[in-house]
Motif scaffolding. Structure first.
Motif, PDB file in Angstrom:
ATOM      1  N   ASN A   1     -11.943  36.736  43.477  1.00 39.22           N
ATOM      2  CA  ASN A   1     -12.553  36.788  42.516  1.00 39.22           C
ATOM      3  C   ASN A   1     -11.731  36.157  41.542  1.00 39.22           C
ATOM      4  O   ASN A   1     -12.702  35.657  40.634  1.00 39.22           O
ATOM      5  N   LEU A   2     -10.122  35.354  41.451  1.00 43.59           N
ATOM      6  CA  LEU A   2     -10.073  34.666  40.943  1.00 43.59           C
ATOM      7  C   LEU A   2     -11.347  32.836  40.577  1.00 43.59           C
ATOM      8  O   LEU A   2     -11.628  32.696  39.400  1.00 43.59           O
ATOM      9  N   ILE A   3     -11.572  32.465  41.956  1.00 44.68           N
ATOM     10  CA  ILE A   3     -12.266  31.419  42.426  1.00 44.68           C
ATOM     11  C   ILE A   3     -13.406  31.628  41.859  1.00 44.68           C
ATOM     12  O   ILE A   3     -14.247  31.186  40.844  1.00 44.68           O
ATOM     13  N   ASP A   4     -14.355  32.693  41.947  1.00 47.94           N
ATOM     14  CA  ASP A   4     -15.205  33.811  41.502  1.00 47.94           C
ATOM     15  C   ASP A   4     -15.620  33.333  39.705  1.00 47.94           C
ATOM     16  O   ASP A   4     -16.172  32.754  38.628  1.00 47.94           O
ATOM     17  N   SER A   5     -14.442  34.061  38.930  1.00 48.18           N
ATOM     18  CA  SER A   5     -14.504  34.058  37.527  1.00 48.18           C
ATOM     19  C   SER A   5     -14.404  32.123  37.796  1.00 48.18           C
ATOM     20  O   SER A   5     -15.261  32.052  36.067  1.00 48.18           O
ATOM     21  N   LEU A   6     -13.679  31.543  38.083  1.00 50.43           N
ATOM     22  CA  LEU A   6     -12.916  30.029  37.074  1.00 50.43           C
ATOM     23  C   LEU A   6     -15.150  29.735  37.308  1.00 50.43           C
ATOM     24  O   LEU A   6     -15.331  28.756  37.422  1.00 50.43           O
ATOM     25  N   GLU A   7     -15.625  29.725  38.461  1.00 50.82           N
ATOM     26  CA  GLU A   7     -16.757  28.864  39.116  1.00 50.82           C
ATOM     27  C   GLU A   7     -18.472  29.530  38.428  1.00 50.82           C
ATOM     28  O   GLU A   7     -19.196  28.477  37.638  1.00 50.82           O
ATOM     29  N   ALA A   8     -17.572  30.760  37.457  1.00 51.69           N
ATOM     30  CA  ALA A   8     -18.832  31.277  36.687  1.00 51.69           C
ATOM     31  C   ALA A   8     -18.526  30.195  35.252  1.00 51.69           C
ATOM     32  O   ALA A   8     -18.798  31.299  33.992  1.00 51.69           O
ATOM     33  N   GLY A   9     -17.364  30.024  35.204  1.00 51.02           N
ATOM     34  CA  GLY A   9     -17.461  29.648  33.649  1.00 51.02           C
ATOM     35  C   GLY A   9     -16.377  29.838  32.437  1.00 51.02           C
ATOM     36  O   GLY A   9     -16.060  29.621  31.209  1.00 51.02           O
TER      37      GLY A   9
ATOM     38  N   THR B   1      -9.624  34.481  29.978  1.00 52.89           N
ATOM     39  CA  THR B   1     -10.430  35.942  30.624  1.00 52.89           C
ATOM     40  C   THR B   1     -10.503  36.408  31.389  1.00 52.89           C
ATOM     41  O   THR B   1     -10.183  37.767  32.010  1.00 52.89           O
ATOM     42  N   PHE B   2      -9.999  35.510  32.929  1.00 51.82           N
ATOM     43  CA  PHE B   2      -9.674  36.920  34.581  1.00 51.82           C
ATOM     44  C   PHE B   2      -8.559  37.381  34.771  1.00 51.82           C
ATOM     45  O   PHE B   2      -8.563  38.226  34.537  1.00 51.82           O
ATOM     46  N   LEU B   3      -6.990  36.920  34.044  1.00 55.97           N
ATOM     47  CA  LEU B   3      -6.303  37.387  32.970  1.00 55.97           C
ATOM     48  C   LEU B   3      -6.582  38.735  32.189  1.00 55.97           C
ATOM     49  O   LEU B   3      -6.066  40.095  33.024  1.00 55.97           O
ATOM     50  N   ASP B   4      -7.253  39.114  32.473  1.00 54.35           N
ATOM     51  CA  ASP B   4      -7.782  39.847  30.699  1.00 54.35           C
ATOM     52  C   ASP B   4      -8.618  40.777  31.450  1.00 54.35           C
ATOM     53  O   ASP B   4      -8.140  42.474  31.101  1.00 54.35           O
ATOM     54  N   ALA B   5      -8.821  40.395  32.114  1.00 57.44           N
ATOM     55  CA  ALA B   5     -10.047  41.341  33.069  1.00 57.44           C
ATOM     56  C   ALA B   5      -9.110  41.769  34.724  1.00 57.44           C
ATOM     57  O   ALA B   5      -9.669  43.148  34.776  1.00 57.44           O
ATOM     58  N   PHE B   6      -8.222  41.514  35.207  1.00 55.31           N
ATOM     59  CA  PHE B   6      -7.452  42.508  36.237  1.00 55.31           C
ATOM     60  C   PHE B   6      -5.858  42.121  35.693  1.00 55.31           C
ATOM     61  O   PHE B   6      -5.281  41.155  36.282  1.00 55.31           O
TER      62      PHE B   6
ATOM     63  N   SER C   1      -3.761  43.212  36.679  1.00 55.65           N
ATOM     64  CA  SER C   1      -2.589  43.540  37.662  1.00 55.65           C
ATOM     65  C   SER C   1      -2.147  42.106  38.620  1.00 55.65           C
ATOM     66  O   SER C   1      -1.388  41.925  39.159  1.00 55.65           O
ATOM     67  N   VAL C   2      -2.609  41.292  38.073  1.00 55.72           N
ATOM     68  CA  VAL C   2      -2.530  39.713  38.349  1.00 55.72           C
ATOM     69  C   VAL C   2      -1.965  39.223  37.329  1.00 55.72           C
ATOM     70  O   VAL C   2      -1.901  39.237  35.858  1.00 55.72           O
ATOM     71  N   SER C   3      -0.278  38.738  37.916  1.00 52.86           N
ATOM     72  CA  SER C   3       0.264  37.773  36.910  1.00 52.86           C
ATOM     73  C   SER C   3      -0.552  36.424  37.116  1.00 52.86           C
ATOM     74  O   SER C   3      -0.979  35.825  36.791  1.00 52.86           O
ATOM     75  N   ARG C   4      -0.617  35.298  35.654  1.00 58.35           N
ATOM     76  CA  ARG C   4      -0.246  34.600  35.241  1.00 58.35           C
ATOM     77  C   ARG C   4       0.308  33.279  36.534  1.00 58.35           C
ATOM     78  O   ARG C   4      -0.604  32.213  36.928  1.00 58.35           O
ATOM     79  N   GLU C   5       1.557  33.896  36.844  1.00 63.59           N
ATOM     80  CA  GLU C   5       1.807  33.094  37.578  1.00 63.59           C
ATOM     81  C   GLU C   5       1.066  33.084  39.317  1.00 63.59           C
ATOM     82  O   GLU C   5       0.931  32.184  40.076  1.00 63.59           O
ATOM     83  N   GLN C   6       1.021  34.274  40.055  1.00 65.05           N
ATOM     84  CA  GLN C   6      -0.129  34.687  40.708  1.00 65.05           C
ATOM     85  C   GLN C   6      -1.275  33.822  40.468  1.00 65.05           C
ATOM     86  O   GLN C   6      -1.197  33.285  42.365  1.00 65.05           O
ATOM     87  N   ALA C   7      -1.682  33.972  39.900  1.00 70.14           N
ATOM     88  CA  ALA C   7      -2.739  33.165  39.532  1.00 70.14           C
ATOM     89  C   ALA C   7      -2.486  31.479  40.138  1.00 70.14           C
ATOM     90  O   ALA C   7      -3.106  30.657  40.528  1.00 70.14           O
ATOM     91  N   VAL C   8      -1.884  30.802  39.164  1.00 70.48           N
ATOM     92  CA  VAL C   8      -1.434  29.627  38.937  1.00 70.48           C
ATOM     93  C   VAL C   8      -0.686  29.353  40.569  1.00 70.48           C
ATOM     94  O   VAL C   8      -1.292  28.339  40.623  1.00 70.48           O
ATOM     95  N   ALA C   9      -0.011  30.259  41.170  1.00 66.02           N
ATOM     96  CA  ALA C   9       0.353  30.430  42.406  1.00 66.02           C
ATOM     97  C   ALA C   9      -0.708  29.582  43.354  1.00 66.02           C
ATOM     98  O   ALA C   9      -0.750  28.711  44.213  1.00 66.02           O
ATOM     99  N   ALA C  10      -1.783  30.541  43.389  1.00 63.63           N
ATOM    100  CA  ALA C  10      -2.847  30.766  43.800  1.00 63.63           C
ATOM    101  C   ALA C  10      -4.020  29.345  43.807  1.00 63.63           C
ATOM    102  O   ALA C  10      -4.302  28.787  44.800  1.00 63.63           O
ATOM    103  N   LEU C  11      -4.312  28.707  42.577  1.00 63.23           N
ATOM    104  CA  LEU C  11      -4.782  27.978  42.122  1.00 63.23           C
ATOM    105  C   LEU C  11      -3.632  26.414  42.549  1.00 63.23           C
ATOM    106  O   LEU C  11      -4.207  25.364  43.686  1.00 63.23           O
TER     107      LEU C  11
END
Length: 86
Positions: free
Chosen positions: A11-19, A24-29, A31-41
């Motif tokens: 979902n993170l990849i799709d969100s970023l791919e969509a621009g 925006t991703f963190l607001d939509a989800f 339950s996902v922390s900024r730290e988790q999203a950054v670590a995934a990227l």
């Protein structure tokens, strides 16, 4: 899946791919922390860089080849499989 959530990393990849922005991703989800999203990227970036260097591939060419046709099917929302990461 992001640990402690039912949100697939895809979902993170799709969100970023969509621009969408990371915000925006963190607001939509929420339950996902900024730290988790950054670590995934960061992990995805490290993996892609290592694969390209080791395989002698051009990262831009590999990314250009990604399409909906060569991406795996999404898995159902069944119970956690115990393989979540992050």
């Amino acid at each position: 899946m992001f640990v402690g959530t039912r949100v697939p990393v895809r979902n993170l990849i799709d969100s970023l791919e969509a621009g969408d922005s990371l915000e925006t991703f963190l607001d939509a989800f929420p339950s996902v922390s900024r730290e988790q999203a950054v670590a995934a990227l960061e992990l995805a970036g490290d993996f892609l860089t290592a694969c390209c260097v080791r395989g002698g591939h051009d990262l831009r060419e590999l990314v250009r080849r990604i399409s909906k046709d060569n991406q795996p099917e999404e898995v159902g929302w069944g119970p956690p499989a115990g393989r979540e990461v992050w």
